[in-house]
Design a protein around this motif. Structure first.
Motif, PDB file in Angstrom:
ATOM      1  N   LEU A 200       0.835  -1.198   0.000  1.00  0.00           N
ATOM      2  CA  LEU A 200       0.000   0.000   0.000  1.00  0.00           C
ATOM      3  C   LEU A 200       0.872   1.251   0.000  1.00  0.00           C
ATOM      4  CD1 LEU A 200      -2.810   1.188   0.043  1.00  0.00           C
ATOM      5  CD2 LEU A 200      -2.852   0.910   2.534  1.00  0.00           C
ATOM      6  N   ALA A 201       1.971   1.206   0.746  1.00  0.00           N
ATOM      7  CA  ALA A 201       2.899   2.337   0.777  1.00  0.00           C
ATOM      8  C   ALA A 201       3.447   2.631  -0.614  1.00  0.00           C
ATOM      9  CB  ALA A 201       4.041   2.065   1.749  1.00  0.00           C
ATOM     10  N   ALA A 202       3.709   1.594  -1.392  1.00  0.00           N
ATOM     11  CA  ALA A 202       4.249   1.787  -2.736  1.00  0.00           C
ATOM     12  C   ALA A 202       3.268   2.549  -3.621  1.00  0.00           C
ATOM     13  CB  ALA A 202       4.589   0.436  -3.359  1.00  0.00           C
ATOM     14  N   VAL A 203       1.982   2.245  -3.492  1.00  0.00           N
ATOM     15  CA  VAL A 203       0.978   2.955  -4.292  1.00  0.00           C
ATOM     16  C   VAL A 203       0.854   4.407  -3.824  1.00  0.00           C
ATOM     17  CG1 VAL A 203      -1.429   2.985  -5.042  1.00  0.00           C
ATOM     18  CG2 VAL A 203      -0.272   0.799  -4.683  1.00  0.00           C
ATOM     19  N   ILE A 204       0.871   4.605  -2.517  1.00  0.00           N
ATOM     20  CA  ILE A 204       0.802   5.954  -1.968  1.00  0.00           C
ATOM     21  C   ILE A 204       1.958   6.802  -2.485  1.00  0.00           C
ATOM     22  CG2 ILE A 204       1.048   7.290   0.173  1.00  0.00           C
ATOM     23  CD1 ILE A 204      -0.541   5.018   1.575  1.00  0.00           C
ATOM     24  N   LEU A 205       3.156   6.233  -2.484  1.00  0.00           N
ATOM     25  CA  LEU A 205       4.322   6.996  -2.911  1.00  0.00           C
ATOM     26  C   LEU A 205       4.341   7.216  -4.415  1.00  0.00           C
ATOM     27  CD1 LEU A 205       7.074   5.686  -0.514  1.00  0.00           C
ATOM     28  CD2 LEU A 205       5.962   7.912  -0.524  1.00  0.00           C
ATOM     29  N   PHE A 206       3.752   6.327  -5.178  1.00  0.00           N
ATOM     30  CA  PHE A 206       3.610   6.624  -6.615  1.00  0.00           C
ATOM     31  C   PHE A 206       2.722   7.846  -6.802  1.00  0.00           C
ATOM     32  CE2 PHE A 206       0.877   6.428 -10.360  1.00  0.00           C
ATOM     33  CZ  PHE A 206       1.844   6.716 -11.325  1.00  0.00           C
TER      34      PHE A 206
END
Length: 226
Positions: A200-206
Motif C-alpha cells: 500500500l505504501a508503494a501505491v501511496i508513494l507513486f
C-alpha cells in the motif's frame, strides 16, 4: 524523490511507519506527525508527537513547523484515521461523529494547513487513505464507511479546488490491511489475501511522485485478493 519533503500524518502506526520507511528509501526528507507522543522514527526525520489533527490550530502549527524545518512541503500523506465496528442498533450513536473526526476532519485540517506550502512546491501532492469498504458498507461498518466516504468526497472536491495550482489530490482505497490488530481480530482469516502495508505504501508513494502528475481526483482501489 531525493530532496522532496513529505509530511506523514498517523506516522507512528503500522501503515504510517511503512510509508515512512519507503519514503526515506526514496530520499524524502520526512516529518512524522502523530497523536501518540512517540513512536518509530527514521534518521533525520522531524518527529512531531502529541498532535491532535482534529484541532485546526494544532494542525496549522504542525505544518508550519515542517515548513520551517525543511523550507517547504512537497507531499502531504494523510494516513491518520481510525476504525470501529459496531451495528447502529447496538452501538453508540456517538461513534458516528467520532469516526468523522478521526478520518475526515484530520485529513481536512492537515490539508488546509499544508495547502499554502504545497502551492509553493514544483509538484505538490496530497494522498489520502479512503477505504474499499466505503463503496459498499458491510454489517457493522456504517459509521466507518460513512466517514471514509467523506474522505473520498474530500479528495475529489479538493482535487477540483487545486487542479490549477499544480497540486494533485488522490486517495487509495485499501481492503483489509495486514496488521497485528487485524490478525488478532480475525484469527481464522488468511492474511496472505490482505494488503501488505509495504504494498500500500508503494501505491501511496507513486501518487506522491512527480511521475503521477497526470493523476488527480482518483480513488485507487488497493484490495489484494479480498
Amino acid at each position: 524523490m531525493a530532496g522532496r519533503v513529505a509530511a506523514i500524518t498517523g506516522a507512528f502506526g503500522v501503515l504510517g511507519s511503512a510509508v515512512a520507511r519507503a519514503a526515506q528509501a526514496q530520499g524524502y526528507w520526512l516529518a512524522l506527525i502523530d497523536y501518540a507522543q512517540d513512536g518509530p522514527t527514521t534518521e533525520g526525520a522531524l518527529a512531531l508527537g502529541g498532535v491532535d489533527l482534529t484541532d485546526a490550530v494544532q494542525a496549522g502549527a504542525a505544518m508550519d513547523a515542517v515548513a520551517d524545518r525543511f523550507g517547504g512541503i512537497d507531499a502531504l500523506l494523510n494516513i491518520a484515521g481510525g476504525f470501529a465496528w459496531e451495528t447502529l442498533q447496538e452501538g453508540s450513536i456517538d461513534r458516528w461523529p467520532a469516526m468523522y473526526r478521526l478520518n475526515v476532519l484530520t485529513a481536512a485540517n492537515a490539508s488546509r494547513a499544508a495547502i499554502p506550502h504545497l502551492k509553493r512546491s514544483a509538484a505538490g501532492r496530497i494522498v489520502n487513505v479512503g477505504s474499499n469498504a466505503a463503496l459498499k458498507a458491510g454489517l457493522g461498518m456504517g459509521a466507518y464507511a460513512a466517514a471514509k466516504a467523506g474522505v473520498h468526497a474530500l479528495t475529489q472536491a479538493l482535487a477540483e479546488e487545486l487542479k490549477d495550482e499544480g497540486v494533485t489530490v488522490n486517495a487509495v482505497l485499501p481492503s483489509i490491511i495486514d496488521t497485528p490488530a487485524n490478525r488478532a481480530d480475525m484469527p481464522k482469516a488468511d492474511p496472505a489475501k490482505w494488503v501488505a502495508p509495504d504494498d500500500l505504501a508503494a501505491v501511496i508513494l507513486f501518487l506522491a511522485s512527480e511521475e503521477a502528475r497526470a493523476v488527480t481526483g482518483a480513488l485507487v482501489p488497493v484490495t489484494g485478493r479480498v
